[in-house]
Design a protein around this motif. Structure first.
Motif, PDB file in Angstrom:
ATOM      1  N   ALA A 304      -4.057  -0.533  75.698  1.00 33.27           N
ATOM      2  CA  ALA A 304      -4.635   0.210  74.209  1.00 33.27           C
ATOM      3  C   ALA A 304      -5.386   1.277  74.524  1.00 33.27           C
ATOM      4  O   ALA A 304      -6.507   1.210  75.415  1.00 33.27           O
ATOM      5  CB  ALA A 304      -4.770  -0.652  73.436  1.00 33.27           C
ATOM      6  N   PRO A 305      -5.434   2.408  73.813  1.00 37.05           N
ATOM      7  CA  PRO A 305      -6.582   3.551  74.269  1.00 37.05           C
ATOM      8  C   PRO A 305      -7.690   3.467  73.549  1.00 37.05           C
ATOM      9  O   PRO A 305      -8.654   4.305  73.787  1.00 37.05           O
ATOM     10  CB  PRO A 305      -5.542   4.730  73.841  1.00 37.05           C
ATOM     11  N   LEU A 306      -7.923   2.233  72.975  1.00 37.96           N
ATOM     12  CA  LEU A 306      -9.220   2.008  72.457  1.00 37.96           C
ATOM     13  C   LEU A 306      -9.441   0.531  71.960  1.00 37.96           C
ATOM     14  O   LEU A 306      -8.624  -0.261  71.965  1.00 37.96           O
ATOM     15  CB  LEU A 306      -9.443   2.866  71.106  1.00 37.96           C
ATOM     16  N   ASP A 307     -10.449   0.065  71.514  1.00 38.61           N
ATOM     17  CA  ASP A 307     -10.785  -1.161  71.104  1.00 38.61           C
ATOM     18  C   ASP A 307     -11.700  -0.992  69.730  1.00 38.61           C
ATOM     19  O   ASP A 307     -12.244  -0.017  69.389  1.00 38.61           O
ATOM     20  CB  ASP A 307     -11.129  -2.178  71.957  1.00 38.61           C
ATOM     21  N   TRP A 308     -11.706  -2.483  69.014  1.00 42.17           N
ATOM     22  CA  TRP A 308     -12.693  -2.170  67.926  1.00 42.17           C
ATOM     23  C   TRP A 308     -14.146  -1.822  68.029  1.00 42.17           C
ATOM     24  O   TRP A 308     -14.747  -1.431  67.027  1.00 42.17           O
ATOM     25  CB  TRP A 308     -12.331  -3.700  67.394  1.00 42.17           C
ATOM     26  N   HIS A 309     -14.543  -2.100  68.997  1.00 41.71           N
ATOM     27  CA  HIS A 309     -16.060  -1.566  69.154  1.00 41.71           C
ATOM     28  C   HIS A 309     -16.264  -0.095  69.143  1.00 41.71           C
ATOM     29  O   HIS A 309     -17.286   0.482  68.642  1.00 41.71           O
ATOM     30  CB  HIS A 309     -16.779  -2.345  70.500  1.00 41.71           C
ATOM     31  N   GLU A 310     -15.176   0.622  69.492  1.00 40.02           N
ATOM     32  CA  GLU A 310     -15.338   2.072  69.772  1.00 40.02           C
ATOM     33  C   GLU A 310     -15.200   2.723  68.199  1.00 40.02           C
ATOM     34  O   GLU A 310     -15.610   3.490  67.673  1.00 40.02           O
ATOM     35  CB  GLU A 310     -14.224   2.823  70.439  1.00 40.02           C
ATOM     36  N   VAL A 311     -14.117   1.765  67.328  1.00 39.44           N
ATOM     37  CA  VAL A 311     -13.964   2.243  66.072  1.00 39.44           C
ATOM     38  C   VAL A 311     -15.478   2.002  65.221  1.00 39.44           C
ATOM     39  O   VAL A 311     -15.543   2.937  64.577  1.00 39.44           O
ATOM     40  CB  VAL A 311     -12.795   1.395  65.398  1.00 39.44           C
ATOM     41  N   ALA A 312     -15.931   1.008  65.389  1.00 37.23           N
ATOM     42  CA  ALA A 312     -16.814   0.717  64.706  1.00 37.23           C
ATOM     43  C   ALA A 312     -18.308   1.571  64.962  1.00 37.23           C
ATOM     44  O   ALA A 312     -19.167   1.844  64.102  1.00 37.23           O
ATOM     45  CB  ALA A 312     -17.510  -0.809  64.955  1.00 37.23           C
ATOM     46  N   ALA A 313     -18.309   1.993  66.318  1.00 38.35           N
ATOM     47  CA  ALA A 313     -19.313   2.688  66.738  1.00 38.35           C
ATOM     48  C   ALA A 313     -19.301   4.133  66.163  1.00 38.35           C
ATOM     49  O   ALA A 313     -20.426   4.765  65.910  1.00 38.35           O
ATOM     50  CB  ALA A 313     -19.026   3.007  68.380  1.00 38.35           C
ATOM     51  N   MET A 314     -18.194   4.658  65.306  1.00 44.41           N
ATOM     52  CA  MET A 314     -18.225   5.939  64.867  1.00 44.41           C
ATOM     53  C   MET A 314     -18.874   5.751  63.448  1.00 44.41           C
ATOM     54  O   MET A 314     -19.229   6.961  62.976  1.00 44.41           O
ATOM     55  CB  MET A 314     -16.617   6.189  64.666  1.00 44.41           C
ATOM     56  N   ILE A 315     -19.121   4.677  62.973  1.00 47.73           N
ATOM     57  CA  ILE A 315     -20.146   4.512  61.949  1.00 47.73           C
ATOM     58  C   ILE A 315     -21.489   4.846  61.991  1.00 47.73           C
ATOM     59  O   ILE A 315     -22.066   5.654  61.197  1.00 47.73           O
ATOM     60  CB  ILE A 315     -20.075   3.028  61.362  1.00 47.73           C
ATOM     61  N   ALA A 316     -22.060   4.877  63.278  1.00 51.16           N
ATOM     62  CA  ALA A 316     -23.517   5.131  63.720  1.00 51.16           C
ATOM     63  C   ALA A 316     -23.586   6.518  63.318  1.00 51.16           C
ATOM     64  O   ALA A 316     -22.835   7.278  63.908  1.00 51.16           O
ATOM     65  CB  ALA A 316     -23.522   4.721  65.173  1.00 51.16           C
ATOM     66  N   PRO A 317     -24.923   6.879  62.941  1.00 48.39           N
ATOM     67  CA  PRO A 317     -25.920   6.325  62.780  1.00 48.39           C
ATOM     68  C   PRO A 317     -26.283   5.712  61.435  1.00 48.39           C
ATOM     69  O   PRO A 317     -27.167   5.413  60.926  1.00 48.39           O
ATOM     70  CB  PRO A 317     -27.056   7.171  63.098  1.00 48.39           C
ATOM     71  N   ARG A 318     -25.037   5.561  60.580  1.00 48.29           N
ATOM     72  CA  ARG A 318     -25.112   4.916  59.008  1.00 48.29           C
ATOM     73  C   ARG A 318     -25.254   3.662  59.367  1.00 48.29           C
ATOM     74  O   ARG A 318     -25.012   2.945  60.360  1.00 48.29           O
ATOM     75  CB  ARG A 318     -23.889   5.408  58.501  1.00 48.29           C
ATOM     76  N   ALA A 319     -25.779   2.829  58.369  1.00 47.23           N
ATOM     77  CA  ALA A 319     -26.114   1.515  58.044  1.00 47.23           C
ATOM     78  C   ALA A 319     -24.630   0.683  58.281  1.00 47.23           C
ATOM     79  O   ALA A 319     -23.600   1.083  57.355  1.00 47.23           O
ATOM     80  CB  ALA A 319     -26.472   1.175  56.835  1.00 47.23           C
ATOM     81  N   PHE A 320     -24.804  -0.145  58.967  1.00 48.19           N
ATOM     82  CA  PHE A 320     -23.561  -1.307  59.252  1.00 48.19           C
ATOM     83  C   PHE A 320     -24.297  -2.489  59.494  1.00 48.19           C
ATOM     84  O   PHE A 320     -24.826  -3.000  60.425  1.00 48.19           O
ATOM     85  CB  PHE A 320     -22.682  -0.768  60.652  1.00 48.19           C
ATOM     86  N   TYR A 321     -23.492  -3.708  58.761  1.00 44.74           N
ATOM     87  CA  TYR A 321     -23.787  -4.737  58.983  1.00 44.74           C
ATOM     88  C   TYR A 321     -22.097  -5.636  59.023  1.00 44.74           C
ATOM     89  O   TYR A 321     -21.591  -5.552  58.203  1.00 44.74           O
ATOM     90  CB  TYR A 321     -24.369  -5.299  57.438  1.00 44.74           C
ATOM     91  N   ASN A 322     -22.191  -6.317  60.164  1.00 43.58           N
ATOM     92  CA  ASN A 322     -20.942  -7.238  60.667  1.00 43.58           C
ATOM     93  C   ASN A 322     -21.449  -8.446  60.655  1.00 43.58           C
ATOM     94  O   ASN A 322     -22.103  -8.899  61.403  1.00 43.58           O
ATOM     95  CB  ASN A 322     -20.344  -6.536  61.779  1.00 43.58           C
ATOM     96  N   TYR A 323     -20.559  -9.043  59.759  1.00 42.25           N
ATOM     97  CA  TYR A 323     -20.423 -10.774  59.823  1.00 42.25           C
ATOM     98  C   TYR A 323     -19.412 -11.203  60.267  1.00 42.25           C
ATOM     99  O   TYR A 323     -18.320 -10.918  59.891  1.00 42.25           O
ATOM    100  CB  TYR A 323     -20.902 -11.250  58.252  1.00 42.25           C
ATOM    101  N   ALA A 324     -19.413 -12.107  61.673  1.00 48.75           N
ATOM    102  CA  ALA A 324     -18.233 -12.726  61.837  1.00 48.75           C
ATOM    103  C   ALA A 324     -18.499 -14.265  62.274  1.00 48.75           C
ATOM    104  O   ALA A 324     -19.709 -14.527  62.318  1.00 48.75           O
ATOM    105  CB  ALA A 324     -17.831 -11.971  63.349  1.00 48.75           C
ATOM    106  N   THR A 325     -17.357 -15.122  62.285  1.00 52.42           N
ATOM    107  CA  THR A 325     -17.396 -16.663  62.475  1.00 52.42           C
ATOM    108  C   THR A 325     -16.694 -16.907  63.769  1.00 52.42           C
ATOM    109  O   THR A 325     -15.839 -16.389  64.118  1.00 52.42           O
ATOM    110  CB  THR A 325     -16.995 -17.378  61.360  1.00 52.42           C
ATOM    111  N   LEU A 326     -17.349 -17.960  64.156  1.00 55.88           N
ATOM    112  CA  LEU A 326     -17.049 -18.444  65.771  1.00 55.88           C
ATOM    113  C   LEU A 326     -15.602 -19.161  65.739  1.00 55.88           C
ATOM    114  O   LEU A 326     -14.796 -19.457  66.669  1.00 55.88           O
ATOM    115  CB  LEU A 326     -18.188 -19.337  66.360  1.00 55.88           C
ATOM    116  N   ASP A 327     -15.285 -19.704  64.524  1.00 55.43           N
ATOM    117  CA  ASP A 327     -14.315 -20.577  64.271  1.00 55.43           C
ATOM    118  C   ASP A 327     -13.241 -20.148  63.292  1.00 55.43           C
ATOM    119  O   ASP A 327     -12.674 -20.813  62.546  1.00 55.43           O
ATOM    120  CB  ASP A 327     -14.475 -22.205  63.783  1.00 55.43           C
ATOM    121  N   ASP A 328     -13.213 -18.764  63.311  1.00 59.04           N
ATOM    122  CA  ASP A 328     -12.294 -18.189  62.490  1.00 59.04           C
ATOM    123  C   ASP A 328     -10.810 -18.340  62.891  1.00 59.04           C
ATOM    124  O   ASP A 328     -10.603 -17.910  63.993  1.00 59.04           O
ATOM    125  CB  ASP A 328     -12.536 -16.564  62.624  1.00 59.04           C
ATOM    126  N   ASP A 329      -9.998 -18.822  61.822  1.00 60.64           N
ATOM    127  CA  ASP A 329      -8.714 -19.168  62.103  1.00 60.64           C
ATOM    128  C   ASP A 329      -7.623 -17.897  61.968  1.00 60.64           C
ATOM    129  O   ASP A 329      -6.518 -18.189  62.195  1.00 60.64           O
ATOM    130  CB  ASP A 329      -8.228 -20.279  61.128  1.00 60.64           C
TER     131      ASP A 329
END
Length: 396
Positions: A304-329
């Motif tokens: 794959a030519p990209l991954d999610w960290h790169e998509v999220a990075a395009m938000i910078a320098p605007r405000a970004f809050y990401n919440y994730a869980t360790l047991d996400d089903d």
């Protein structure tokens, strides 16, 4: 700032659940390819072929140096944008309705007025939405939040607390805090499901009309339209328009904000796991009709030519809050989000706005619990410079 709240062990049951995920009826990737004739896109990328994530501030994982300046990063960002846009595609013969919003009904509630509306979108496809106007705004003009619902048939009705899970009623909660809120139905949800249908109904009809496009493409255009609608209102501060969502609403907000700079803030809950750790990366192309072109890579996802960290990075320098869980089903294997958060922190530091990124990795399933929401709302207040008196009311 990134906070890790527990150990990195994931439950085996969560993985098993993800691996048995069924496709939504009404969409078949092979039928999509036969219908559209789309072939695997030719996208050059230093991420392609790597089993691990390429650091945001590098073009070569073997290079010990990171990008020395924003100028170098912005070159990479523009290339990422091109890759994302290529996967999303382009609509065919797009025409937009220039009509004024249609008010279907209104109701006065104790803390806000709720309007049932249809906003102009693509011609012959208005966007059903609720607009919540607090009786007491946090400021005049006020910040506004676009509240995107999760993958549930009620759509916007759940987001405003009329049905479904009350833990998902973000628009109701934010309106009670003095924020103007707009809660739409995404394509294929709520009022946009034909009678007797289910979410994503009519996906093949969509691709028959727009063979070069994707559901993500229309979702993004509609987010632009919603931001424009809010910005044109005299009671909204156009510099303080944010988006918040869980699951479907989270990744819709991330991708939409990545490509739409009118959005100044994003809060996302449980919206992704990286493609390279996801046991079901076909969720984006085969299990749903969201991004069919990604389906050309799912048999060997490291291509794959990209991954999610790169998509999220395009938000910078605007405000970004990401919440994730360790047991996400739904989105399992999230432990490497610690690495993603650290990478995003470096990027925001390069921009000189470290306080505008917050990553949270907490114990729990696919949910956005009350304590986590309250922390996110307080963060929104800080980013939008909303001061509150004792008891939570906005300070005059």
């Amino acid at each position: 700032m990134f906070r890790l709240c527990t150990s990195l062990a994931l439950l085996g049951a969560a993985l098993a659940c993800a691996e048995s995920a069924p496709a939504w009826p009404g969409f078949d990737w092979n039928d999509w390819q036969a219908l559209t004739g789309v072939e695997r896109p030719d996208i050059e990328s230093p991420q392609a072929g790597l089993p691990d994530l390429l650091p945001l501030l590098k073009n070569d994982p073997a290079d010990a140096r990171e990008f020395p300046s924003l100028v170098v990063w912005k070159r990479k960002r523009d290339l990422i944008r091109h890759r994302v846009s290529t996967l999303i595609g382009t609509g065919t013969g797009l025409r937009f309705d220039a009509a004024d919003p249609e008010i279907i009904g209104e109701e006065i509630l104790p803390e806000y007025k709720r309007f049932h509306m249809r906003l102009p979108g693509l011609l012959d496809e208005p966007i059903p939405a609720y607009l919540l106007i607090p009786h007491t705004l946090v400021s005049r003009p006020a910040p506004a939040m676009i509240v995107l619902h999760q993958t549930q048939a009620p759509g916007k009705r759940e987001a405003v607390g009329l049905e479904g899970d009350p833990e998902m009623a973000f628009a109701d909660e934010l309106a009670k805090r003095g924020y103007i809120c707009l809660a739409p139905d995404a394509k294929g949800f709520g009022e946009r499901i034909p009678e007797g249908g289910q979410p994503y109904d009519g996906a093949m009809d969509f691709y028959r009309a727009h063979p070069e496009w994707s559901f993500f493409g229309q979702m993004n255009i509609e987010l632009v339209r919603m931001a424009q609608f809010l910005a044109a209102r005299g009671d909204v501060d156009e510099s303080r328009i944010g988006v918040i969502g869980h699951s479907h609403g989270a990744y819709g907000g991330i991708v939409g904000a990545a490509l739409n700079t009118d959005i100044s803030l994003v809060v996302a809950s449980c919206g992704f796991t990286t493609l390279r750790t996801d046991p079901r990366p076909d969720r984006w192309s085969h299990l749903t009709p969201l991004l069919p072109r990604l389906g050309f890579y799912v048999d060997d996802i490291k291509q794959a030519p990209l991954d999610w960290h790169e998509v999220a990075a395009m938000i910078a320098p605007r405000a970004f809050y990401n919440y994730a869980t360790l047991d996400d089903d739904i989105f399992p294997e999230t432990d490497n989000l610690a690495e993603v958060y650290a990478d995003l922190e470096k990027l925001y530091r390069l921009h000189g706005v470290e306080d505008k990124f917050h990553g949270e990795l907490a114990p729990g399933k696919h949910q956005f619990p009350k304590a986590a929401r309250e922390a996110a709302y307080a963060w929104i207040d800080r980013q939008f410079k909303v001061e509150r008196a004792a008891g939570g009311a906005a300070a005059p």
